[in-house]
Design an enzyme around this catalytic site. Sequence first.
Site: not given
Length: 582
Positions: A115-116
Amino acid sequence: MATLNPATGRFRLPARRRAAAGGGPDPVRAALAPLLAAHRTAHRAGPGRPGGLPARSAEAELLRGYAVAERMHRGQLRKSGAPYITHPLAVALILAGMGLDTTTLVAALLHDTVEDTPYTLGELRADFGDEIAVLVDGVTKLDGSRWGDRAEAETFRKIVLAAAADLRVLVIKLADRLHNLRTLRHQPEHKRARYAQASHELLVPFADRLGIHVLKREMDDLAFAARHPEEHEATRLAVRAALSRAGPTFGPATALLRPSLAEHGVKARVGVRPSHLYAVHQAFGGGLAGLRPCEAARLLLLVDGSTADCYIALGAVHAALHPVAGQVRDFIATPKDNLYRSLHTRVISPDGDPFEVIIRTEAMHPVAEYGIVAHIRDAGGDTGPTVAERRDLVWLSRLLAWQSGAPSAEFLDRLRADLAAGHVAAFTTRGDIVPLPAGATALDFAYALGPGTGDRCIGALVNGRLAPMSVQIRSGNVVQILTDPAGAPSEDWLGFAVSVPARLHIQRRLALRRAEQEAEAGRRRLVRALAGRDVDLLAAEARGDSLAVARDLGYSDADAMYAALGTGALGLDDLLARFVRP
Ligand code: MN
């Protein structure tokens, strides 16, 4: 990045002491020491728990997962200013403390990488295999910029879907949320309240429904503190004061209880169990002044024996302490739909204060505390159970059955409502338990038996008495549904259908019927208009002309086009020109 040699990788001393002792400090191993220790402790071989972990490969996997996560998150900071990696590490530590398996812990360490960070799901799968990739993908948020307002609903739906294949996805998500709540004070104030409220509405009830009470209680109190700091503090002080006086209340009661248990031949551990702050707040709200010990704690009896011994213990309790009439709740014969099993009763202490006593066996205790996690642990190996394998998780399997057809916004709204409502347990005439949300009606009961029964429902017998479909069902009611083969859902049913699956199903059926009616109306209009121009629509349909026109105009089939004509979305003149050849 540190490379590891599993052969020499045995951890003995805390990192600080090792470093001081001159052994070359390995930063990865040092950072991971608490996690490795917790994981090892939880999986130590013990009574009823053979084996333990294949320690070296488990350690190597955790170190590898940590090293990749640390490298990918390097340079990123949490709002607290701490390196980002502290977050996935803390999430893994929460899960290790609950005794989850190595695979879950590695997935937890990596849960925010896709996600990051630039790390892709493909790379993750190549590096760590399918199982971990599925878990990480399950908790990965859908991109907010792409999904807009629907992102939250779609993300949650995605998590629930992933949980259908592997329940560990949900457990990781809950631990993730718990750590974010623990560190919520670093967020700006406006975010804090909203995040805490969202947790109270969705994640906390979810933990409750999965029976993971250890997570539920802590998330509850953290969210409470963030939303209402002053009330939280007042509750904390009142509970502390009440518990400091617990001895005089529970001591004499316990003194009466012990000989009674012995007389009845029951071996049990007796302990005072404080309620969590949010529960006290909900029960007493503003009336905290003079909170009594019996209002801030209960007595917990852990019976060393069988289920039957719990009932004997209940008799022993009632023999020693006067029971309050009508307060026995039997969650063994009628379990809640979150795996929880215990007997509850309310008795009067020697000084006249009523308090609650909870009775369960030692074997029931881990499930009462950890719910689904206890089952995942017992399943052993590295495969999380699927919902299909967990037939006692009625609520979750219902959720999975209806989520697929629901529009995302409706899904989340109704899920919140369903979670908030609490539940009742009614019975079929054959004695099967039908769990329903609180406030549910006979119509909900009918849909719980199956969509076919719901659609044809015309009334009910509740405890043998005739009742309308709108009658509210209470726990313990025996319900028989009356059907008519020609029956069908009507608009007014939405006025008293409460459960999510029933509402969604009725809405779908009504929409379907509306579409049919619109298609019929549209087609009739077209038939009349074409008749005046000597075109036979039936013949055009038989030749496939109608479908061709529909496709040409971007409809999936002729009925969709007729329906558009019926609602006026499509003009008659546009259509006529395509059917009438010049
Ligand atoms: Mn996270």
